[in-house]
Design a protein around this motif. Structure first.
Motif, short mmCIF file in Angstrom:
data_model
loop_
_atom_site.label_atom_id
_atom_site.label_comp_id
_atom_site.label_asym_id
_atom_site.label_seq_id
_atom_site.Cartn_x
_atom_site.Cartn_y
_atom_site.Cartn_z
N GLU A 166 1.93 9.70 -35.49
CA GLU A 166 2.43 9.47 -36.95
C GLU A 166 2.70 10.75 -37.66
N PHE A 167 3.97 10.72 -38.37
CA PHE A 167 4.18 11.99 -39.21
C PHE A 167 4.22 11.30 -40.88
N TRP A 168 3.45 12.20 -41.49
CA TRP A 168 3.16 12.04 -42.75
C TRP A 168 3.60 12.92 -43.72
N SER A 169 4.71 12.66 -44.66
CA SER A 169 4.71 13.47 -45.76
C SER A 169 4.70 13.02 -47.14
N ASP A 170 4.27 13.90 -47.90
CA ASP A 170 3.81 13.85 -49.43
C ASP A 170 5.07 13.07 -50.09
N GLY A 171 5.00 12.06 -50.99
CA GLY A 171 5.96 11.51 -51.65
C GLY A 171 5.59 11.56 -53.09
N SER A 172 6.54 11.51 -54.18
CA SER A 172 6.22 11.46 -55.32
C SER A 172 5.64 9.99 -55.68
N ALA A 173 4.81 9.85 -56.61
CA ALA A 173 3.90 8.58 -57.06
C ALA A 173 3.53 8.04 -55.97
N ARG A 174 2.99 8.69 -55.17
CA ARG A 174 2.41 8.38 -53.94
C ARG A 174 3.15 7.52 -52.94
N LEU A 175 4.39 7.41 -53.10
CA LEU A 175 5.26 6.75 -52.18
C LEU A 175 5.41 7.67 -51.06
N HIS A 176 4.57 7.97 -50.37
CA HIS A 176 4.67 8.80 -49.21
C HIS A 176 5.75 8.39 -47.95
N HIS A 177 6.08 9.25 -47.22
CA HIS A 177 7.16 8.95 -45.95
C HIS A 177 6.29 9.05 -44.77
N ARG A 178 6.11 7.70 -44.02
CA ARG A 178 5.44 7.78 -42.81
C ARG A 178 6.37 7.20 -41.81
N GLU A 179 6.19 7.78 -40.61
CA GLU A 179 6.87 7.37 -39.35
C GLU A 179 6.03 7.38 -38.15
N LEU A 180 5.81 6.38 -37.61
CA LEU A 180 5.23 6.02 -36.34
C LEU A 180 5.82 5.88 -35.21
N PHE A 181 5.75 6.80 -34.32
CA PHE A 181 6.16 6.74 -32.84
C PHE A 181 5.38 6.15 -31.96
#
Length: 193
Positions: free
Chosen positions: A164-179
């Motif tokens: 899983e790749f996690w990137s910080d997003g504004s307003a805690r709307l992070h970007h998460r991709e699960l392979f």
């Protein structure tokens, strides 16, 4: 293409961490569990990466070695605070080959190789002087000669089933991709933050 290949994407992120993370960009939290499922976690260093998986080295008599002997599953967490990213890896664990372990051990500094012989990792140590005495004994044993890999010291490869790749997003709307690996192919889906 890194878009659909999590190992290639990880290589890009690790390279960026090597530039942007001030200390030990290859540091990773390793979680294991004993036969009863009780978890433990500690930091280790990533020392190898290939399509086959993520490699770290340790004393096989250590707590993590004992846990992996009875429960060969692990999770890794890379956290690059400066980049506001993290990567989670879950998978089965296998031993690296003797040739891989020998090659990596030979690349370590002499003091680290001697320390691998002197330390009974994770066992109770009565006092620091005991460890220092064992280190002096090991130095005397090997003298100026080669320091071979101890038979109880080797590497493990976490063969990823999920990344899983996690990137910080504004307003805690992070970007998460699960392979997830299905047979020999990876599938990807987005996760809610």
């Amino acid at each position: 293409m890194t878009e659909h290949d999590p190992i290639a994407r990880f290589r890009v992120w690790l390279a960026e961490a090597e530039v942007g993370e001030p200390n030990d960009p290859n540091a990773v939290a390793l979680a294991t569990a004993d036969a009863d499922g009780r978890p433990s976690v500690r930091m280790v260093l990533l020392k190898g990466l290939s399509e086959a998986g993520f490699v770290f080295y340790t004393n096989q008599h250590s707590r993590k070695g004992a846990e992996l002997a009875v429960n060969p599953h692990a999770a890794l967490l890379f956290h690059w605070k400066s980049l506001r990213r993290q990567v989670r890896v879950e998978g089965l664990v296998e031993a690296v080959s003797d040739a891989e372990a020998d090659a990596y051990f030979a690349s370590r500094g002499r003091e680290s190789r001697l320390g691998a012989w002197a330390s009974d990792q994770s066992a109770t140590l009565p006092d620091r002087a005991t460890l220092e005495t064992r280190l002096e004994d090991v130095k005397a044993r090997f003298g100026d000669g080669d320091v071979p890999r101890p038979p109880h010291w080797s590497g493990y490869r976490v063969v990823p089933q999920r990344i899983e790749f996690w990137s910080d997003g504004s307003a805690r709307l992070h970007h998460r991709e699960l392979f997830e690996r299905n047979a020999n192919a990876w599938t990807m889906r987005l996760l809610n933050p």
